[in-house]
Scaffold this active site. Sequence first.
Site, mmCIF file in Angstrom:
data_model
loop_
_atom_site.group_PDB
_atom_site.id
_atom_site.type_symbol
_atom_site.label_atom_id
_atom_site.label_comp_id
_atom_site.label_asym_id
_atom_site.label_seq_id
_atom_site.Cartn_x
_atom_site.Cartn_y
_atom_site.Cartn_z
ATOM 1 N N LYS A 1 -61.125 17.307 -5.447
ATOM 2 C CA LYS A 1 -61.413 17.600 -4.038
ATOM 3 C C LYS A 1 -62.917 17.846 -3.913
ATOM 4 O O LYS A 1 -63.476 18.701 -4.619
ATOM 5 C CB LYS A 1 -60.633 18.837 -3.623
ATOM 6 C CG LYS A 1 -60.381 18.966 -2.153
ATOM 7 C CD LYS A 1 -59.500 20.190 -1.948
ATOM 8 C CE LYS A 1 -58.989 20.329 -0.563
ATOM 9 N NZ LYS A 1 -58.297 21.614 -0.391
HETATM 10 C C1 E4P Z 1 -56.960 21.796 2.680
HETATM 11 O O1 E4P Z 1 -56.791 21.122 1.694
HETATM 12 C C2 E4P Z 1 -57.376 23.200 2.682
HETATM 13 O O2 E4P Z 1 -57.020 23.791 1.460
HETATM 14 C C3 E4P Z 1 -56.702 24.028 3.737
HETATM 15 O O3 E4P Z 1 -55.780 23.291 4.493
HETATM 16 C C4 E4P Z 1 -57.594 24.928 4.501
HETATM 17 O O4 E4P Z 1 -56.837 25.638 5.448
HETATM 18 P P1 E4P Z 1 -57.368 26.939 6.225
HETATM 19 O O5 E4P Z 1 -58.215 26.492 7.355
HETATM 20 O O6 E4P Z 1 -56.105 27.606 6.685
HETATM 21 O O7 E4P Z 1 -58.139 27.754 5.219
#
Ligand code: E4P
Length: 231
Positions: A83
């Site tokens: 990622k």
């Molecule tokens: C995506 O891969 C992220 O880990 C995640 O969806 C972030 O979500 P949040 O905005 O609730 O922190």
Amino acid sequence: MKLFIDTGSVAETEEIAAWGVLSGATTNPSLLAKEHGDPGDIIRRICELVDGPVSAEVVSSEPEGMVEEGKALASLHEHVVVKVPFSRAGLAATRELTTHGHRVNMTLVFSASQALLAAEAGATYVSCFMGRLDDISIGSAEVLAEIVAALRAGGPESQVLAASLRHPMHAVVAAKLGCEVATAPGKVLRQMLDHPLTEAGIERFGADWRARPEFGAWLEGLVRSGKVPVS
Ligand code: E4P
């Protein structure tokens, strides 16, 4: 649309993987920082539990560091997808990692123009954060629709991953817009189960059946007579 779990928790992954609905998982540094234990062990265990792509995020801000971290994370398990946060450096790292056969989930994408760049850099997944857009009064459905349309217009083969889901309707909107994947926290996945009519219906079927005890005995006999050993 495939469902991933957005978590750093092995216990939560174990609980929800048992439903048979998970195709993968996404983690991020904030989610992993809430957990006890070795992050590598956690990521490997989540990979085993979901038996599908699991995103693990780099934290360097320079392309070289991102690539080194990405390769190291990918070595944890064959299911790991690197990622990479969206930025100039992230794009360069994505190009380098994908050239060497690693899959990348480009994260923190908030516009169609960013999504086009992520796709051109070779990202397998382009993560659009719905909740964080809605948090600042930008309609996530409109942005997501633009991203889906832009990436489907004959460009490279990137999958749109709806992330930052805050409630079940985010998942429904993502599916209706044609996203390939939505990643949801355990809380939202549990909320997706609930409907008062389902609970009432199960209660009614059970009560009606129990009112005929001979039917219960018949079903038990049927189960026993057809018992095939579970392989
Ligand atoms: C995506 O891969 C992220 O880990 C995640 O969806 C972030 O979500 P949040 O905005 O609730 O922190």
